[in-house]
Design an enzyme around this catalytic site. Structure first.
Site, PDB file in Angstrom:
ATOM      1  N   TYR A  19      34.237  71.893  54.621  1.00 22.06           N
ATOM      2  CA  TYR A  19      34.074  71.212  53.336  1.00 22.06           C
ATOM      3  C   TYR A  19      35.425  70.820  52.760  1.00 22.06           C
ATOM      4  O   TYR A  19      36.434  71.456  53.040  1.00 22.06           O
ATOM      5  CB  TYR A  19      33.350  72.127  52.349  1.00 22.06           C
ATOM      6  CG  TYR A  19      31.905  72.407  52.671  1.00 22.06           C
ATOM      7  CD1 TYR A  19      31.191  71.612  53.560  1.00 22.06           C
ATOM      8  CD2 TYR A  19      31.241  73.483  52.082  1.00 22.06           C
ATOM      9  CE1 TYR A  19      29.872  71.876  53.853  1.00 22.06           C
ATOM     10  CE2 TYR A  19      29.915  73.749  52.368  1.00 22.06           C
ATOM     11  CZ  TYR A  19      29.236  72.952  53.256  1.00 22.06           C
ATOM     12  OH  TYR A  19      27.921  73.228  53.546  1.00 22.06           O
ATOM     13  N   LEU A  72      16.907  69.463  46.967  1.00 22.25           N
ATOM     14  CA  LEU A  72      16.662  68.165  46.329  1.00 22.25           C
ATOM     15  C   LEU A  72      16.883  67.003  47.296  1.00 22.25           C
ATOM     16  O   LEU A  72      16.964  65.847  46.866  1.00 22.25           O
ATOM     17  CB  LEU A  72      17.556  67.993  45.094  1.00 22.25           C
ATOM     18  CG  LEU A  72      17.231  68.905  43.907  1.00 22.25           C
ATOM     19  CD1 LEU A  72      18.230  68.683  42.771  1.00 22.25           C
ATOM     20  CD2 LEU A  72      15.816  68.691  43.413  1.00 22.25           C
TER      21      LEU A  72
END
Length: 344
Positions: free
Chosen positions: A53, A235
């Site tokens: 990341y 989501l």
């Protein structure tokens, strides 16, 4: 905030896990610190990151997510207040700037752990995960395995032996897998039992209204074997907010990273519209219903949420107070039957 115990450990974790893959690219260091402060304030103690990341990374920003978390740990002095999880990147992803080769050899694992410890400014990692398998298999846009990776050499026993050494040194405490399928989970469990090696305690896989593939094969195995699901993308990369139904807004995740196509096929749009109508007819936002659904599933140990703003983070955390009625859950199942798992 509700808490559970990381399987086969004594670690108490929040059922909401703060995902951090935006730190260092979409979010500045100051914004990352604000999110961490707010998460702790709301009772979240489980933080997930990865050496690769931030998302959309490159050689210049590689590792900045862990470094932002590390600077927060140093500044806040709250290392003991959190359960910290990170991941080693596997091969087959075009990220040779991380290390070359990208594999799970003893050398690679040891180097990855040492760098994460340095970046995170900590002496130990509570949960160390393999971000994806060494072998080529079904992940990120594919539903099943139709061709076996003949080039892969089964090294599961060696990998677990390496982890055993790092656990004895105190550098990591527990291990987990991510983006795995039943075969991979089975092999890690087999080798740990056969050779009395460390046992995987968690699996981090996608799980949402648009992707319930975990329920096929993996759910029974993980429930029976007590391997906890850390559900990521609840989501669907923001798809289940409904914001993409009329186009891709500027600075949105799918606009920023157009190569992430797993949630943008026609059936995802169709299913999302149906879920949005269902949520609104019951006085909820779509994102609220989507997060509540994942949180309500008994197979989920903790749900990973992330946001690019504090307002988004607050809204997402608040959604976990929602309890879906049996009637709403029944309507969700009807949509799932009509358009099953549109996001591979």
């Amino acid at each position: 905030m509700k808490y559970t115990t990381l399987p086969n450990t004594s670690l108490k974790i929040s059922t909401i896990c703060l995902g951090t893959m935006t730190f260092g690219n979409q979010n500045t260091e100051a914004e990352a610190h604000s999110q961490l402060d707010y998460a702790i304030e709301r009772g979240i103690n489980f933080i997930d990151t990865a050496e690769m990341y931030p998302i959309g990374g490159n050689a210049q920003i590689f590792g900045s997510t862990e470094r932002h978390i590390g600077s927060w740990i140093k500044k806040s002095g709250k290392r003991d207040a959190i359960v910290l999880a990170t991941k080693i990147a596997g091969p087959n992803r075009g990220m040779e700037y991380i290390r070359n080769p990208l594999d799970f050899s003893k050398k690679s694992i040891t180097e990855a752990v040492e760098l994460s410890l340095k970046n995170l400014q900590t002496d130990t990692i509570d949960l160390y995960q393999m971000h994806w398998p060494e072998r080529v298999m079904n992940m990120f846009g594919k539903r099943g395995v139709q061709q076996i990776d003949e080039k892969w050499t089964d090294s599961v026993c060696d990998v677990l032996t390496t982890f055993e050494g790092l656990i004895k040194e105190g550098k990591i405490k527990h291990i987990g897998v991510s983006n795995e399928n039943p075969f991979g989970v089975m092999r890690f469990l087999q080798e740990s039992e056969r050779h009395n090696l460390p046992r995987i305690v968690s699996i981090q896989n996608p799980y949402s209204l648009l992707n319930r593939l975990f329920e096929v094969g993996l759910s029974e195995m993980c429930i029976r074997e007590n391997v906890g699901l850390m559900a990521y993308s609840p989501l669907g990369f923001g798809f289940l907010t409904g914001k993409y139904l009329s186009g891709f807004p500027e600075k949105s995740r799918l606009k920023t990273f157009p190569n992430f196509i797993r949630y943008s096929n026609e059936n995802c749009f169709k299913a999302t519209r149906l879920y949005k109508d269902l949520a609104e007819s019951n006085g909820m936002k779509l994102s609220q219903m989507a997060l509540a659904f994942v949180n309500q599933q008994s197979l989920v140990m903790s749900t990973i949420i992330g946001a690019t703003s504090l307002e988004q983070l607050k809204e997402n955390i608040n959604a976990f107070d929602t309890i879906l009625s049996p009637e709403v859950l029944m309507e969700i199942e009807k949509i799932q039957e009509m358009i099953p798992n549109p996001a591979p």
